[in-house]
Write an enzyme that holds these catalytic residues in place. Structure first.
Site, PDB file in Angstrom:
ATOM      1  N   CYS A  85       0.660  -1.404   0.080  1.00 35.59           N
ATOM      2  CA  CYS A  85       0.118   0.081   0.032  1.00 35.59           C
ATOM      3  C   CYS A  85       0.932   1.300  -0.071  1.00 35.59           C
ATOM      4  O   CYS A  85       1.792   1.552   1.102  1.00 35.59           O
ATOM      5  CB  CYS A  85      -1.030  -0.064   1.186  1.00 35.59           C
ATOM      6  SG  CYS A  85      -1.795   1.400   1.143  1.00 35.59           S
ATOM      7  N   CYS A 235      -3.537   7.223  -4.653  1.00 35.55           N
ATOM      8  CA  CYS A 235      -3.373   5.591  -4.572  1.00 35.55           C
ATOM      9  C   CYS A 235      -1.821   5.427  -5.037  1.00 35.55           C
ATOM     10  O   CYS A 235      -1.400   5.575  -6.222  1.00 35.55           O
ATOM     11  CB  CYS A 235      -4.223   4.820  -5.396  1.00 35.55           C
ATOM     12  SG  CYS A 235      -4.062   3.064  -5.001  1.00 35.55           S
TER      13      CYS A 235
HETATM   14  O1  PYC Z   1      -1.796   3.967  -1.756  1.00 34.31           O
HETATM   15  O2  PYC Z   1      -1.256   1.915  -2.670  1.00 34.31           O
HETATM   16  C1  PYC Z   1      -2.210   2.689  -2.146  1.00 34.31           C
HETATM   17  C2  PYC Z   1      -3.432   2.264  -1.624  1.00 34.31           C
HETATM   18  C3  PYC Z   1      -4.129   1.055  -1.796  1.00 34.31           C
HETATM   19  C4  PYC Z   1      -5.244   0.883  -1.455  1.00 34.31           C
HETATM   20  C5  PYC Z   1      -5.600   2.140  -0.517  1.00 34.31           C
HETATM   21  N1  PYC Z   1      -4.363   3.045  -0.983  1.00 34.31           N
END
Ligand code: PYC
Length: 309
Positions: A85, A235
């Site tokens: 993550c 993300c």
């Molecule tokens: O930042 O890789 C990320 C992530 C995955 C799910 C929520 N954030």
């Protein structure tokens, strides 16, 4: 259990710093499997309401197996477990710095999908060098009920992503419900039609893209996380997957910044270098801020001591 909460560009992370289950020795993959098999109630207690929320990602600190790593970390959410993550790693780094475990500069962290490095630039700014990322398939079309054919790429950025070429709605918070519903339909259609990542990897994250709103950003995204919540940040693993697609398409050169905006307007600055075998190694820079710390308490008789759901 003692915890430290932070958010990374708006996306929350809860790091369990003490009192988590003893998962014994073995690789990070062995330990996350043990966590899932024998201690799933810990995940539910930490993440689900009334103590947590669907948007929250949990990070359990464990002893690393390698001498060159400052910590091991296992990530989980409202529905299960994550190999890696990106926003969570930035939150972990800022938390480890607050605890005095790491200092400004580069440290390494072990995850179930490999070793990542974190460069603590200041108390809140971290660059994560992620695991090697790649585009697995391009121009894949999936038939989605109510949406019709949706075409996109399948890529690995530490998790599996479907990166749709077009967004069904403008990417802003007013459309959060419609974007979430559309992404859930794409996620379901991929599963029903047997479209997977390499080695039958479940594509549990869906991304839509549009042009950026800020003049100095390259792109804006909406990311659906596996449990149905949207990522408030751009993300980290999703931006890594995007970088891998751009690199594979020849539209982003190594060591060139790519500014990825999220649906709430926060941003990561991403770039990549080439590994010794030509692998795409993305780096993601973002900020995390600690916003709470304390203990999770379970009182006798609490019907929701292990969360709702
Ligand atoms: O930042 O890789 C990320 C992530 C995955 C799910 C929520 N954030």
């Amino acid at each position: 259990m003692r915890y430290v909460d932070s958010h990374t560009e708006g996306e929350p992370t809860r790091v369990i710093v003490d009192g988590g289950p003893d998962l014994g020795d073995g690789s990070m993959q062995d330990r996350i499997e043990r966590l899932a098999r024998d201690y799933d109630h810990v995940r539910r207690t930490v993440i689900l309401e009334p103590r947590g929320s669907n948007a929250l990602v949990g990070a359990l600190l464990v002893a690393p197996t390698r001498g060159d790593c400052a910590a091991g970390v296992l990530f989980f959410n409202n529905t299960g477990y994550l190999g890696m993550c990106g926003h969570g790693t930035i939150g972990v780094a800022v938390t480890l710095a607050r605890m005095g475990t790491i200092e400004p500069g580069v440290s390494r962290i072990e995850t179930p999908v490999g070793v990542v490095s974190v460069n603590l630039v200041d108390a809140n700014t971290v660059t994560v060098e992620n695991v090697a990322s790649y585009r697995y398939r391009s121009n894949v079309t999936v038939e989605v009920p109510d949406l019709g054919p949706v075409t996109g790429d399948i890529a690995w950025g530490g998790n599996w992503f479907f990166l749709a070429k077009d967004t069904p709605y403008p990417i802003n918070l007013d459309n959060e419900r419609q974007l979430t519903d559309a992404a859930l339909k794409v996620q379901r259609a991929l599963r029903e039609q047997g479209i997977t990542g390499r080695d039958a990897g479940d594509i549990d994250h869906i991304e839509f893209f549009s042009g950026a709103l800020a003049a100095d950003a390259n792109s804006r995204n909406f990311v659906l996380c596996p449990g149905g919540a949207y990522d408030r940040s751009p993300c980290g693993t999703g931006t890594s997957a995007k970088i891998a697609c751009l690199a594979d398409a020849g539209t982003l050169a190594p060591d060139t910044d790519w500014v990825q905006e999220s649906v709430i307007g926060s941003r990561f600055v991403a770039r990549y270098s080439l590994g010794p075998k030509g692998e795409i190694i993305p780096s993601i820079t973002g900020r995390a801020f600690v916003c709470a710390e304390g203990s999770l308490v379970q009182q006798p008789g609490d019907p929701f001591a292990e969360g709702i759901g």
